[in-house]
Design an enzyme around this catalytic site. Structure first.
Site, short mmCIF file in Angstrom:
data_model
loop_
_atom_site.label_atom_id
_atom_site.label_comp_id
_atom_site.label_asym_id
_atom_site.label_seq_id
_atom_site.Cartn_x
_atom_site.Cartn_y
_atom_site.Cartn_z
CB CYS A 119 -16.06 -3.39 -0.38
SG CYS A 119 -13.90 -3.76 -0.75
CG HIS A 252 -17.23 -1.38 3.22
ND1 HIS A 252 -16.56 -3.38 3.25
CD2 HIS A 252 -15.57 -1.50 2.84
CE1 HIS A 252 -14.95 -3.61 3.02
NE2 HIS A 252 -14.92 -1.88 2.24
CG ASN A 282 -11.51 -4.12 3.36
OD1 ASN A 282 -12.50 -4.13 3.27
ND2 ASN A 282 -11.30 -2.79 2.73
O1 UT7 Z 1 -12.85 -1.74 0.52
C1 UT7 Z 1 -12.82 -0.44 0.12
C2 UT7 Z 1 -12.52 0.59 0.25
N1 UT7 Z 1 -11.16 1.12 0.67
C3 UT7 Z 1 -11.16 2.33 1.31
O2 UT7 Z 1 -12.37 2.67 1.83
C4 UT7 Z 1 -9.94 3.12 1.39
C5 UT7 Z 1 -10.16 4.40 1.71
N2 UT7 Z 1 -8.67 4.77 1.42
C6 UT7 Z 1 -7.72 4.75 2.91
O3 UT7 Z 1 -8.44 4.75 3.82
C7 UT7 Z 1 -7.01 5.59 2.91
O4 UT7 Z 1 -6.48 6.26 1.94
C8 UT7 Z 1 -5.11 4.63 3.22
C9 UT7 Z 1 -5.19 4.09 4.92
C10 UT7 Z 1 -5.33 3.43 1.83
C11 UT7 Z 1 -4.07 5.68 3.79
O5 UT7 Z 1 -4.16 6.94 3.97
P1 UT7 Z 1 -3.79 7.96 3.85
O6 UT7 Z 1 -3.97 9.18 5.27
O7 UT7 Z 1 -4.81 8.54 2.62
O8 UT7 Z 1 -2.44 8.33 3.36
P2 UT7 Z 1 -1.47 8.84 2.56
O9 UT7 Z 1 -1.56 7.68 1.48
O10 UT7 Z 1 -2.20 9.82 1.80
O11 UT7 Z 1 0.07 8.43 2.29
C12 UT7 Z 1 0.80 9.25 3.95
C13 UT7 Z 1 1.65 8.43 3.85
C14 UT7 Z 1 2.10 8.36 2.27
O12 UT7 Z 1 3.97 8.81 3.27
P3 UT7 Z 1 4.11 10.63 2.64
O13 UT7 Z 1 4.19 10.44 0.75
O14 UT7 Z 1 3.64 11.15 2.97
O15 UT7 Z 1 6.23 10.58 2.48
C15 UT7 Z 1 2.64 7.50 2.13
O16 UT7 Z 1 3.83 6.55 1.30
O17 UT7 Z 1 2.10 7.30 4.38
C16 UT7 Z 1 3.32 6.50 3.50
N3 UT7 Z 1 2.15 5.46 4.00
C17 UT7 Z 1 2.76 4.30 4.67
N4 UT7 Z 1 3.60 4.45 5.73
C18 UT7 Z 1 3.98 3.59 6.83
C19 UT7 Z 1 1.25 4.27 3.21
N5 UT7 Z 1 1.13 3.13 3.55
C20 UT7 Z 1 2.06 3.54 5.22
C21 UT7 Z 1 2.11 1.94 5.84
N6 UT7 Z 1 2.79 2.67 6.85
N7 UT7 Z 1 2.20 1.20 5.58
#
Ligand code: UT7
Length: 325
Positions: A119, A252, A282
């Site tokens: 990225c 980005h 993204n």
């Molecule tokens: O381009 C390279 C750079 N990449 C990035 O910058 C990505 C950086 N990371 C992020 O943007 C975020 O960490 C994410 C968008 C990937 C995830 O957001 P988050 O606030 O960190 O969520 P999380 O991983 O803590 O997940 C929270 C909850 C989980 O459920 P529980 O364990 O709390 O019950 C996940 O299982 O959300 C759940 N979850 C979803 N639910 C519905 C994860 N993905 C999804 C989904 N739909 N697509």
């Protein structure tokens, strides 16, 4: 004597198939994968993304963006003496996507190669092109970010497959007596390879390991916020500028929350941040030139303004470029 390089034209291209979060969620539901528009918007700011048709490659998207950038710059393909394509989803293992794109464009003969920094790829590619122009190795470069990330998504993994899209962006960078690119800053730290990767590789006619993207989202998020701030500040210092001088931040486009945090740290209003993640998702190396072209074509960003471009991605890689448009 030419001292600088300057962007003289921008272009971009998105494949026609656009999926809203609801449409993607409905498709995923048929495979037992549960997600929702509410979750995706709240956690990422993404509302839609574009996916390329199965027979469309990064070079196909990139060449369309390149044609637009050439037209905007008033430069002929045959006048280009350097093509750099930033991509992590190349058409082939080799030759480079840049060579394939060069032939499609009709710019045969010029130097052409790919840059692989995920990225941050466009930031790396722009910095390399700037250096080659400043040393007289090139005078009219096409710098392109082009990706078909849909090819490497695991559509059974809802934590990643809702985040990415396909697309391409391009700039023409020309030798100039006036700046142009003022400063840039590039970094990598390979100890973070495992938190964002496609670990598979080709061996003996087979793919060994998974050819699909894996990401520890929270680890990436935490690193990204700090590294982007650091890169922006170092780049500003190199140019003798402060954050208050920035007219537009073109980051980005991974997650609106990362962009908000970066803006907050730099004490920049979100009104000064170019945001396209809502419509593109993204698109990895394509996201910055795509966002830049949208900002230019909408009339938001104007010639002469001071722009901070910055990216972070797999590797880990990160960097920033400060430029006068
Ligand atoms: O381009 C390279 C750079 N990449 C990035 O910058 C990505 C950086 N990371 C992020 O943007 C975020 O960490 C994410 C968008 C990937 C995830 O957001 P988050 O606030 O960190 O969520 P999380 O991983 O803590 O997940 C929270 C909850 C989980 O459920 P529980 O364990 O709390 O019950 C996940 O299982 O959300 C759940 N979850 C979803 N639910 C519905 C994860 N993905 C999804 C989904 N739909 N697509």
């Amino acid at each position: 004597m030419t001292l600088y390089s300057r962007i003289t034209g921008t272009g971009s291209y998105l494949p026609p198939r656009r999926l809203t979060n609801d449409e993607l969620a409905a498709e995923l539901a048929t495979q037992g994968v549960e997600t929702s528009d509410d979750w995706i918007v709240e956690r990422t700011g993404i509302r839609a993304r574009h996916f390329a048709a199965p027979d469309v490659c990064s070079s196909d998207l990139g060449v369309e963006a390149a044609r637009q950038a050439l037209q905007a710059a008033g430069v002929l393909a045959t006048d280009i003496d350097l093509i750099i394509v930033a991509t992590s989803t190349p058409d082939m293992v080799f030759p480079s996507t840049a060579c394939i794109l060069q032939n499609k464009l009709g710019a045969n003969g010029c130097a052409a190669f790919d840059v692989q920094a995920v990225c941050s790829g466009f930031i790396y590619a722009l910095t390399v092109a700037d250096a080659m122009i400043k040393t007289g190795t090139a005078s009219k470069a096409l710098v392109i970010g082009a990706e078909v990330f849909s090819r490497i998504l695991d559509f059974k993994d809802r934590t990643t497959c809702v985040l990415f899209g396909d697309g391409a962006g391009a700039v023409v960078l020309e030798a100039s007596d006036t700046p142009g690119i003022l400063a840039s800053d590039l970094h990598a730290d390979g100890k973070h390879v495992g938190i964002l990767c496609v670990p598979g590789h080709v061996s003996g006619g087979n793919v060994l390991g998974s050819p699909l993207l894996k990401m520890d989202g929270q680890a990436v998020f935490k690193l990204a916020v700090g590294l982007l701030d650091e890169a922006a500040r170092t780049t500003l210092a190199k140019a003798g500028k402060t954050a208050a001088d920035i007219d537009w931040l073109v980051p980005h486009q991974a997650n609106i929350r990362i962009m908000q945090s970066t803006a907050r740290k730099l004490k920049l209003s979100m009104d000064k941040v170019i945001v396209t993640v809502d419509q593109h998702g993204n698109t990895s190396a394509a996201s910055i030139p795509l966002a830049l072209d949208f900002a230019v074509r909408s009339g938001k960003v104007k010639p002469g303004e001071l722009l901070m471009l910055e990216g972070v991605g797999g590797g880990f890689t990160w960097g920033a470029v400060l430029l006068n448009l």
